[in-house]
Design a protein around this motif. Sequence first.
Motif, PDB file in Angstrom:
ATOM      1  N   VAL A 108       0.854  -1.187   0.000  1.00  0.00           N
ATOM      2  CA  VAL A 108       0.000   0.000   0.000  1.00  0.00           C
ATOM      3  C   VAL A 108       0.890   1.238   0.000  1.00  0.00           C
ATOM      4  O   VAL A 108       1.701   1.435   0.915  1.00  0.00           O
ATOM      5  CB  VAL A 108      -0.923   0.031   1.243  1.00  0.00           C
ATOM      6  CG1 VAL A 108      -1.861   1.224   1.167  1.00  0.00           C
ATOM      7  CG2 VAL A 108      -1.708  -1.266   1.366  1.00  0.00           C
ATOM      8  N   LEU A 109       0.752   2.062  -1.036  1.00  0.00           N
ATOM      9  CA  LEU A 109       1.490   3.326  -1.101  1.00  0.00           C
ATOM     10  C   LEU A 109       0.710   4.392  -0.349  1.00  0.00           C
ATOM     11  O   LEU A 109      -0.503   4.518  -0.513  1.00  0.00           O
ATOM     12  CB  LEU A 109       1.696   3.750  -2.552  1.00  0.00           C
ATOM     13  CG  LEU A 109       2.627   2.850  -3.385  1.00  0.00           C
ATOM     14  CD1 LEU A 109       2.595   3.258  -4.845  1.00  0.00           C
ATOM     15  CD2 LEU A 109       4.040   2.899  -2.849  1.00  0.00           C
ATOM     16  N   MET A 110       1.414   5.174   0.449  1.00  0.00           N
ATOM     17  CA  MET A 110       0.740   6.147   1.292  1.00  0.00           C
ATOM     18  C   MET A 110       1.579   7.423   1.371  1.00  0.00           C
ATOM     19  O   MET A 110       2.758   7.367   1.738  1.00  0.00           O
ATOM     20  CB  MET A 110       0.551   5.552   2.691  1.00  0.00           C
ATOM     21  CG  MET A 110      -0.361   6.337   3.597  1.00  0.00           C
ATOM     22  SD  MET A 110      -0.385   5.631   5.265  1.00  0.00           S
ATOM     23  CE  MET A 110      -0.845   3.945   4.953  1.00  0.00           C
ATOM     24  N   ALA A 111       0.984   8.553   0.990  1.00  0.00           N
ATOM     25  CA  ALA A 111       1.661   9.848   1.135  1.00  0.00           C
ATOM     26  C   ALA A 111       1.475  10.326   2.568  1.00  0.00           C
ATOM     27  O   ALA A 111       0.341  10.421   3.047  1.00  0.00           O
ATOM     28  CB  ALA A 111       1.100  10.857   0.145  1.00  0.00           C
ATOM     29  N   GLU A 112       2.584  10.607   3.245  1.00  0.00           N
ATOM     30  CA  GLU A 112       2.525  10.990   4.658  1.00  0.00           C
ATOM     31  C   GLU A 112       1.765  12.300   4.859  1.00  0.00           C
ATOM     32  O   GLU A 112       1.838  13.218   4.032  1.00  0.00           O
ATOM     33  CB  GLU A 112       3.941  11.138   5.219  1.00  0.00           C
ATOM     34  CG  GLU A 112       4.648   9.811   5.428  1.00  0.00           C
ATOM     35  CD  GLU A 112       5.964   9.986   6.165  1.00  0.00           C
ATOM     36  OE1 GLU A 112       6.014   9.656   7.355  1.00  0.00           O
ATOM     37  OE2 GLU A 112       6.925  10.463   5.533  1.00  0.00           O
ATOM     38  N   ASN A 113       1.027  12.361   5.970  1.00  0.00           N
ATOM     39  CA  ASN A 113       0.308  13.572   6.377  1.00  0.00           C
ATOM     40  C   ASN A 113      -0.684  14.047   5.317  1.00  0.00           C
ATOM     41  O   ASN A 113      -0.850  15.246   5.078  1.00  0.00           O
ATOM     42  CB  ASN A 113       1.298  14.703   6.705  1.00  0.00           C
ATOM     43  CG  ASN A 113       2.248  14.311   7.819  1.00  0.00           C
ATOM     44  OD1 ASN A 113       1.826  13.747   8.828  1.00  0.00           O
ATOM     45  ND2 ASN A 113       3.532  14.580   7.616  1.00  0.00           N
ATOM     46  N   THR A 114      -1.323  13.093   4.645  1.00  0.00           N
ATOM     47  CA  THR A 114      -2.351  13.426   3.653  1.00  0.00           C
ATOM     48  C   THR A 114      -3.586  12.581   3.951  1.00  0.00           C
ATOM     49  O   THR A 114      -3.599  11.752   4.860  1.00  0.00           O
ATOM     50  CB  THR A 114      -1.880  13.123   2.221  1.00  0.00           C
ATOM     51  OG1 THR A 114      -1.764  11.700   2.074  1.00  0.00           O
ATOM     52  CG2 THR A 114      -0.531  13.771   1.921  1.00  0.00           C
ATOM     53  N   ARG A 115      -4.612  12.752   3.124  1.00  0.00           N
ATOM     54  CA  ARG A 115      -5.833  11.965   3.324  1.00  0.00           C
ATOM     55  C   ARG A 115      -5.620  10.487   3.050  1.00  0.00           C
ATOM     56  O   ARG A 115      -6.460   9.667   3.386  1.00  0.00           O
ATOM     57  CB  ARG A 115      -6.973  12.528   2.469  1.00  0.00           C
ATOM     58  CG  ARG A 115      -6.754  12.504   0.978  1.00  0.00           C
ATOM     59  CD  ARG A 115      -7.712  13.449   0.298  1.00  0.00           C
ATOM     60  NE  ARG A 115      -7.451  14.824   0.713  1.00  0.00           N
ATOM     61  CZ  ARG A 115      -8.361  15.805   0.707  1.00  0.00           C
ATOM     62  NH1 ARG A 115      -9.581  15.554   0.309  1.00  0.00           N
ATOM     63  NH2 ARG A 115      -8.048  17.025   1.095  1.00  0.00           N
ATOM     64  N   ASP A 116      -4.476  10.125   2.436  1.00  0.00           N
ATOM     65  CA  ASP A 116      -4.132   8.703   2.293  1.00  0.00           C
ATOM     66  C   ASP A 116      -4.160   8.004   3.643  1.00  0.00           C
ATOM     67  O   ASP A 116      -4.678   6.887   3.779  1.00  0.00           O
ATOM     68  CB  ASP A 116      -2.724   8.560   1.701  1.00  0.00           C
ATOM     69  CG  ASP A 116      -2.725   8.557   0.181  1.00  0.00           C
ATOM     70  OD1 ASP A 116      -3.822   8.521  -0.405  1.00  0.00           O
ATOM     71  OD2 ASP A 116      -1.642   8.582  -0.412  1.00  0.00           O
ATOM     72  N   GLU A 117      -3.587   8.655   4.651  1.00  0.00           N
ATOM     73  CA  GLU A 117      -3.521   8.046   5.979  1.00  0.00           C
ATOM     74  C   GLU A 117      -4.922   7.893   6.577  1.00  0.00           C
ATOM     75  O   GLU A 117      -5.234   6.879   7.194  1.00  0.00           O
ATOM     76  CB  GLU A 117      -2.624   8.880   6.902  1.00  0.00           C
ATOM     77  CG  GLU A 117      -1.151   8.823   6.492  1.00  0.00           C
ATOM     78  CD  GLU A 117      -0.234   9.471   7.519  1.00  0.00           C
ATOM     79  OE1 GLU A 117      -0.730  10.246   8.360  1.00  0.00           O
ATOM     80  OE2 GLU A 117       0.971   9.192   7.490  1.00  0.00           O
ATOM     81  N   GLY A 118      -5.775   8.898   6.366  1.00  0.00           N
ATOM     82  CA  GLY A 118      -7.155   8.802   6.855  1.00  0.00           C
ATOM     83  C   GLY A 118      -7.906   7.655   6.206  1.00  0.00           C
ATOM     84  O   GLY A 118      -8.644   6.915   6.866  1.00  0.00           O
TER      85      GLY A 118
END
Length: 723
Positions: free
Chosen positions: A454-464
């Motif tokens: 899972v690719l996730m951009a830090e401190n973005t809505r990806d984490e949510g």
Amino acid sequence: MPGLLKTDKIESRTYQEVIAASASSSNTLVVLPTGLGKTVIAAMVASMKLEEGKVLFMAPTRPLVEQHLKSFNSFLKVPEEEMSIMTGKTRPDKRYEMWETDRVFFGTPQVVENDLISGKVPLDEFSLVIFDEAHRASGDYSYNFISEKFSCQKLALTASPGGSKEKIMEVAENLEIENFEVRTEDDPDVEPYIQDKEVEWRKVELDDRFQKAKNDFEEAKRTQLKKLKKLGQINSVSNVHKGDLLKLRGQISAEMSKKDDPKLYKAISVVAACLKISQAIELLETQGVSQCYEYVQGLESDDSKAASRALNDKNFMEGKAMIEYLMKKDIEHPKLGELKKILEIEEDEKAIVFTEYRASAKKIAEKLGEKGIDATRFIGQQGEEGMSQTEQIDVLSQFDQGEYQVLVSTSVGEEGLDIPAVDYVVFYEPVASGIRDIQRSGRTGRQEEGAVIVLMAENTRDEGSYWSAHHKKKKMNRVLQELKNETLEQESKNRSLDEFNGSNKKDKDEDEKDKLEIYADDRENAVAKHLSRKDVIVNKQRLDVGDFLVSDRTAIERKAAEDLVDSILDNRLFNQLNEITQFEQPVIIVEGKELYSHRDVHPDAIRGALASITVDYNIPILWSDGEKETAELLESLAKREQEEKNREISVRGEKSPKTRRELQEFVVAGIPDINTKIARRLLEEFGSIEEVFNASEEELKEVKGIGEKTSKSIRSIIEEEYS
């Protein structure tokens, strides 16, 4: 297992046999992780139920339908010619014939629904209906209506039934489920067949230039939120997310339907501007520069006030300028670079990359191609660049045969793909839905070990989104554990299988004889479904005049209140009135209550039009609250015409019938006082149109339904000189 099953083609798994045995005697929902053989269980149950009657297997798309047919061909000892595909590619008349002659059917729910509405499916001949991807059975999805119509046994299959007990029970109620067979990856009878699935989260960091553009867009959104607060629509400008804005838009729209307030029009425009800015932020954070750039460029050709609000904001334009700079420098989202590293895989390995957006699928496939990786897109049918179902099937076949190493898929690839040898599944972004997360992950680890990244951009809505899906999956697993030992009590309104198989079943021919029949324009699906629920035979076809026909003389034009007013404005109404007066007894049904709320038409003009319909055109107007009441009015009209007046339906002014027999009936039914039923009797009695026209009054009177008056009328119209 019964003799119809090819046991040498199926690996013996105890849990499948246990579930199949349980599902063979009651309506069952099977919840089983992807890759553990739900189709095998369906084939086992079908092999038992085929001894009692026909079997229908439904799936949401044609590629899935064809996949299931292929599986059943390999699992069952049923001649291939007795298995049929029922999709939109099969002509209706051919389908109607196959429903009568074949034994096992594989169809899309929309096509099955249409044939049920038309009364062409021999319901009493079926012993089993199978619903694949059963979690779709909510709202107004076709599965619900189909389940209502079939009284035989039902088998529902899914890997992910829903995130709450309420959602799961809605599916269960809609499909009349009595029995639950639930297995999770931790169950001891399933665990030996679960392949290791390594899940890894790869975080990437947005650099300062991304952050600058993001901050500018967020400040622009904040400016619009302050306006909403000033208008009294929100209490705070902090933590207002996309879902909150969508909910607010619905609330404002509901208020606007009740009162004409300029502040509401302004508020809904500001909400729309917030949503447009939110979309730009989401694309930048989770997808990349080019996707965000294309979206922002598109706002410049958008003439809405919402787009103007965004483009006139100083901060938004600064963010836009930064995006344009990044485009010129060919700087993309750091996810793309990370993805290229992940997909440095062996030649004999395969991967699926899931992304939310078509533009991202295109960009990812292009960039992987530049890297020398054979990648192709797999997207849905809608839109200009959509893939037809034939193209989807071809792509899956090419991927399966090794022509492509990577499949870059939007959500269309989340359900039911039968690609066992996928080594990697990559989420280009996390998804907030627990169901979709399970479906994506289920594409790997089916027969061999696999990895989910899972690719996730830090401190973005990806984490949510990641944490949302995580909590929903945990909740779903808790609910499934609860359901394991529960049995849903069948509601008293549902007929038991004993009733279905017993003596309460009507004689088919007698049942058909008593049914009302209505012709419906094929665009009137919602009302047609309500009619079918009332056991009315609905013949759907494109009608040149009117929306419904209940007899040879009575046509009904259905008008939503809003459409009635619009048709007054553009002069369509009086053209339609002129057309429908071809029928001896036309009727208008006006549906809805908001007749006099149109801002551009004075109520007196509407009243004048209604008066003209009634007085000048002599057309009665009936009023309806909605689709259900419209169906009830149509049923009443059909009863009056067909039962009390003994009139048949005769569709005149239509295209020429397809068969010679129908053409002959059409010609004879054109004689005054002759309907289709009597036309058939005349042709059966005399053998040809010529002999009908040559028959004497005395000979005509020998035919049932023709008395002295009618026989005189027939001879008169045939013999009278044309002038």
